[in-house]
Design a protein around this motif. Structure first.
Motif, PDB file in Angstrom:
ATOM      1  N   SER A  87      30.531 -26.105 -19.538  1.00  0.00           N
ATOM      2  CA  SER A  87      31.442 -26.334 -18.405  1.00  0.00           C
ATOM      3  C   SER A  87      32.041 -25.021 -17.922  1.00  0.00           C
ATOM      4  CB  SER A  87      32.579 -27.263 -18.810  1.00  0.00           C
ATOM      5  OG  SER A  87      32.057 -28.412 -19.360  1.00  0.00           O
ATOM      6  N   LYS A  88      32.376 -24.141 -18.890  1.00  0.00           N
ATOM      7  CA  LYS A  88      32.932 -22.838 -18.506  1.00  0.00           C
ATOM      8  C   LYS A  88      31.919 -22.044 -17.705  1.00  0.00           C
ATOM      9  CE  LYS A  88      36.388 -21.894 -22.045  1.00  0.00           C
ATOM     10  NZ  LYS A  88      36.585 -21.407 -23.396  1.00  0.00           N
ATOM     11  N   SER A  89      30.674 -22.066 -18.168  1.00  0.00           N
ATOM     12  CA  SER A  89      29.656 -21.291 -17.437  1.00  0.00           C
ATOM     13  C   SER A  89      29.446 -21.871 -16.040  1.00  0.00           C
ATOM     14  CB  SER A  89      28.346 -21.239 -18.225  1.00  0.00           C
ATOM     15  OG  SER A  89      27.670 -22.449 -18.111  1.00  0.00           O
TER      16      SER A  89
ATOM     17  N   PRO B 108      30.092 -17.594  -9.728  1.00  0.00           N
ATOM     18  CA  PRO B 108      30.807 -17.072  -8.568  1.00  0.00           C
ATOM     19  C   PRO B 108      30.462 -17.764  -7.251  1.00  0.00           C
ATOM     20  CG  PRO B 108      29.051 -15.581  -9.246  1.00  0.00           C
ATOM     21  CD  PRO B 108      29.090 -16.672 -10.254  1.00  0.00           C
ATOM     22  N   THR B 109      29.403 -18.532  -7.245  1.00  0.00           N
ATOM     23  CA  THR B 109      28.958 -19.124  -5.975  1.00  0.00           C
ATOM     24  C   THR B 109      29.596 -20.474  -5.671  1.00  0.00           C
ATOM     25  OG1 THR B 109      27.103 -20.074  -7.140  1.00  0.00           O
ATOM     26  CG2 THR B 109      26.705 -17.974  -5.990  1.00  0.00           C
ATOM     27  N   ASN B 110      30.520 -20.908  -6.520  1.00  0.00           N
ATOM     28  CA  ASN B 110      31.112 -22.219  -6.239  1.00  0.00           C
ATOM     29  C   ASN B 110      32.629 -22.167  -6.349  1.00  0.00           C
ATOM     30  OD1 ASN B 110      31.987 -22.714  -8.999  1.00  0.00           O
ATOM     31  ND2 ASN B 110      29.807 -22.863  -9.457  1.00  0.00           N
ATOM     32  N   ASN B 111      33.214 -23.311  -6.099  1.00  0.00           N
ATOM     33  CA  ASN B 111      34.670 -23.408  -6.085  1.00  0.00           C
ATOM     34  C   ASN B 111      35.128 -24.466  -7.097  1.00  0.00           C
ATOM     35  OD1 ASN B 111      37.165 -22.735  -5.115  1.00  0.00           O
ATOM     36  ND2 ASN B 111      37.119 -24.229  -3.437  1.00  0.00           N
TER      37      ASN B 111
END
Lengths: 216, 228
Positions: free
Chosen positions: B81-83, B88-91
């Motif tokens: 879940s952390k990964s 960086p490509t999502n929110n």
């Protein structure tokens, strides 16, 4: 009947309807073209179309996932995990089930009939519409019923590119898998039994459609 | 061509209307029974309509990375879940864990047959990895299921005669406690449940708050979940 049971049935029927419709308009002319083809080109095309008959559905699903998925060339179309994505997978996977019986039916039409039609001034489109289609109707019926039934029973491709999304991509086969995981054997029984009955009816219809109408 | 017309009509009639108020939750299969019980209260409190899709956390995260339209992920694998959340490509937003799930060894009855043990796939499911930590160097006959829920089904249907399964699934299925034993928590990495908000809206904020509410934690204790 609860929506848990009804929803996947509706999604499956919707998928089978749309798939069969596309295969009807794309597959029948393709089958006719194949029936008139000869040589290496025909062998190549026939083999390409027949691949899904022997290919594990997960292989097709995997490549479709790569093509349609978030990192694939068709990512902007957002087809993966959507109903249109399922339709694409189903059309590809059910293509041989439409082509085979229709092509066989076209091949059974004596060439002399086409020659007679041509000598009476019928063009190639007229010969296809007025001669080939009516004479191959049993094969077309068989192809449609087989494509419809095969789409209803699809699992691997759907799981790979559609996942298990209620009301969108959860078809009957996925819902059975899901119900078993939830230990909801009643739902699994209802859906499974409905597929057994449906498959039997489909086979009876194929047998009926393939019968020789000239025999007593 | 009458059939073609019928097909077209059927296709159109079969179209189902989408519920704008619905939230699609992808949940680890071990949490599904509890979420199904929680759903009506969550629907009322957050004025929504929860729809559930379940699987192993690893498989669900793969689907999310490929574009699956889930709104919320309830994950049992903190690292994965952390990964996902740190990409960086999502929110996405990873919330704090709201429960810890114990694991049990379930053997419905002693069998003279060779022991086959069902475990979830260690590559995609945290319960599978936890089971492998407990099994260690011993080499029992293992049946690998796609997820913890399927490992449970394998034992339930007697396809396997024992299994490492989440305690909440045993409680949800009302399995007598004489048939299973809890695994000491210091023998495997703890399995925390937490949610990842995959979209940003008030409904998801509400659901996240409700999952961490005392009332939910109390209800989850009935399924054998522990505070994080």
């Amino acid at each position: 009947m609860s929506m848990e049971i009804l929803s996947p049935i509706i999604t499956s029927l919707q998928l089978a309807f749309v798939t069969t419709l596309i295969l009807l308009f794309a597959g029948v002319p393709l089958a006719f073209g194949l029936s008139r083809m000869r040589g290496f080109k025909r062998a190549l095309l026939e083999s390409l179309i027949a691949i899904p008959l022997v290919l594990p559905p997960t292989v097709l699903g995997f490549y479709l996932l790569l093509l349609l998925g978030a990192n694939g060339p068709f990512a902007p179309l957002e087809l993966v995990f959507s109903f249109p994505g399922l339709v694409i997978g189903s059309v590809l996977f059910s293509l041989p089930f439409m082509i085979r019986p229709v092509q066989t039916a076209f091949e059974a039409i004596p060439n002399s009939l086409f020659e007679a039609g041509a000598s009476m001034g019928a063009g190639s489109l007229q010969r296809f519409l007025l001669l080939a289609l009516p004479l191959a109707r049993n094969g077309i019926w068989s192809g449609m019923i087989l494509s419809f039934a095969h789409t209803i029973g699809e699992f691997g491709v759907v799981l790979m590119i559609g996942g298990n999304i209620p009301d969108k991509t959860r078809v009957v086969s996925i819902a059975i898998f899901d119900a078993v995981e939830r230990l909801d054997y009643t739902e699994a029984h209802i859906l499974s039994a409905s597929l057994v009955v449906f498959s039997f009816i489909a086979m009876v219809l194929v047998s009926w459609a393939s019968r020789d109408r000239k025999s007593p | 061509m009458k059939f073609a017309v019928l097909l077209l009509l059927g296709s159109l009639l079969a179209c189902t209307s989408a519920d704008d108020n619905s939230v699609l939750i992808a949940t680890a299969s071990s949490f599904r029974p509890a979420l199904e019980v929680l759903a009506p209260a969550l629907n009322d409190k957050c004025n929504t309509n929860i729809q559930i899709s379940s699987g192993s956390t690893g498989a669900l995260i793969t689907q999310i990375r490929q574009g699956a339209p889930f709104d919320l992920l309830i994950s049992a694998d903190q690292n994965l879940s952390k990964s996902l959340a740190n990409s960086p490509t999502n929110n996405y937003r990873l919330d704090a864990a709201f429960a810890r799930s114990p694991m049990a060894y379930w053997q419905p009855k002693a069998s003279a047959k060779k022991l086959t043990i069902a475990i979830a796939n260690p590559k995609t499911a945290p319960f599978g990895r936890a089971a492998m930590q407990v099994i260690g160097q011993t080499k029992p006959d293992l049946i690998t299921a796609a997820n913890a829920g399927q490992a449970f089904v394998f034992v339930h249907t007697k396809a396997a005669n024992a299994g490492y399964v989440p305690l909440p699934l045993l409680i949800a299925a009302k399995i007598p406690n004489t048939e299973f034993e809890l695994i000491a928590e210091d023998t495997y990495s703890p399995i925390f449940l937490h949610n990842v908000r995959l979209k940003r809206n008030l409904t998801l904020d509400c659901l996240s708050d409700q999952l961490n509410a005392l009332q939910t934690i109390t209800m989850l204790a009935g399924f054998g979940y522990l505070p994080p």
